[in-house]
Design a protein around this motif. Structure first.
Motif, PDB file in Angstrom:
ATOM      1  N   SER A 151       0.432  -1.084   0.152  1.00 19.84           N
ATOM      2  CA  SER A 151      -0.342  -0.070  -0.262  1.00 19.84           C
ATOM      3  C   SER A 151       0.731   1.125  -0.149  1.00 19.84           C
ATOM      4  O   SER A 151       0.376   2.473  -0.125  1.00 19.84           O
ATOM      5  CB  SER A 151      -0.506  -0.125   0.765  1.00 19.84           C
ATOM      6  N   ARG A 174      -5.719  -6.801   0.230  1.00 15.45           N
ATOM      7  CA  ARG A 174      -6.327  -5.622  -0.274  1.00 15.45           C
ATOM      8  C   ARG A 174      -5.491  -6.232  -2.132  1.00 15.45           C
ATOM      9  O   ARG A 174      -5.968  -5.723  -2.728  1.00 15.45           O
ATOM     10  CB  ARG A 174      -5.282  -4.536  -0.598  1.00 15.45           C
ATOM     11  N   TYR A 175      -4.257  -6.551  -1.736  1.00 13.89           N
ATOM     12  CA  TYR A 175      -3.234  -7.386  -2.932  1.00 13.89           C
ATOM     13  C   TYR A 175      -2.690  -8.844  -2.173  1.00 13.89           C
ATOM     14  O   TYR A 175      -1.640  -8.779  -2.556  1.00 13.89           O
ATOM     15  CB  TYR A 175      -1.656  -6.134  -2.098  1.00 13.89           C
TER      16      TYR A 175
END
Length: 198
Positions: A151, A174-175
């Protein structure tokens, strides 16, 4: 009863007495034994969950000292951290001479130093230890660090928020790596010799 391991599920063993007898052979300090006896007593009284804050209500040790002692017990594979609570089964197994599975610890400090590009301060090392004492596994802490790096926000406050969110809502990366579906190629394409077309 099939084995001695079945005894763990029954309240027929006085683990406090066993602990006092075997403390020296387990290389436990007086403070470690003291906290373990309090924890066993709380378990017997069905006072749960057992957390550092709960233990501080029953002893004179400071919260930071309790954290330090608990981390040392986890490192010795005498306690497990499960969902923010402490579990005594590894200790009970040691006291009954049952083999305890030991997981290889990650070197979190080196991983954090690599991600931060510098040496960590003593305060930052204490923050990592506090994550562990809250019940987060080394793998989960490392994954939160990786999420923060991806991030572009590499600081402890952000990592702590990731861990808190994962604890409340489940792990949602998220990743997360995307798994590509297996692509099948026509054999003609695989066998095509592009260097012959010059």
């Amino acid at each position: 009863m099939n084995s001695i391991e079945d005894l763990l599920d029954y309240d027929c063993i006085d683990y406090r007495k066993l602990l006092v007898i075997k403390a020296q052979s387990l290389k436990l300090t007086d403070q470690q034994v003291y906290l373990l006896i309090i924890m066993i007593t709380l378990m017997d009284l069905n006072i749960k969950p057992i957390t550092p804050a709960k233990l501080s209500q029953f002893c004179q040790l400071s919260l930071s000292k309790i954290d330090e002692v608990l981390i040392s017990l986890v490192d010795m594979h005498l306690l497990n951290r499960i969902n923010g609570s402490l579990d005594l089964k590894p200790l009970y197994k040691q006291l009954l001479n049952i083999e305890v599975e030991k997981t290889k610890d990650m070197d979190l400090i080196s991983m954090f130093e690599d991600a931060f590009g510098r040496s960590l301060s003593q305060r930052e090392i204490e923050i990592i230890n506090s994550f562990k004492s809250q019940g987060f596994s080394d793998m989960m802490i490392m994954e939160a660090l990786n999420e923060a790096v991806k991030s572009g926000v590499v600081n402890f406050r952000y990592i702590e928020k990731i861990l808190d969110n994962w604890q409340k809502y489940g792990v949602k990366k998220r990743y997360a790596p995307k798994h590509e579906e297996n692509q099948t190629f026509d054999q003609k394409i695989k066998d095509y010799k592009w260097w012959d077309n010059e």
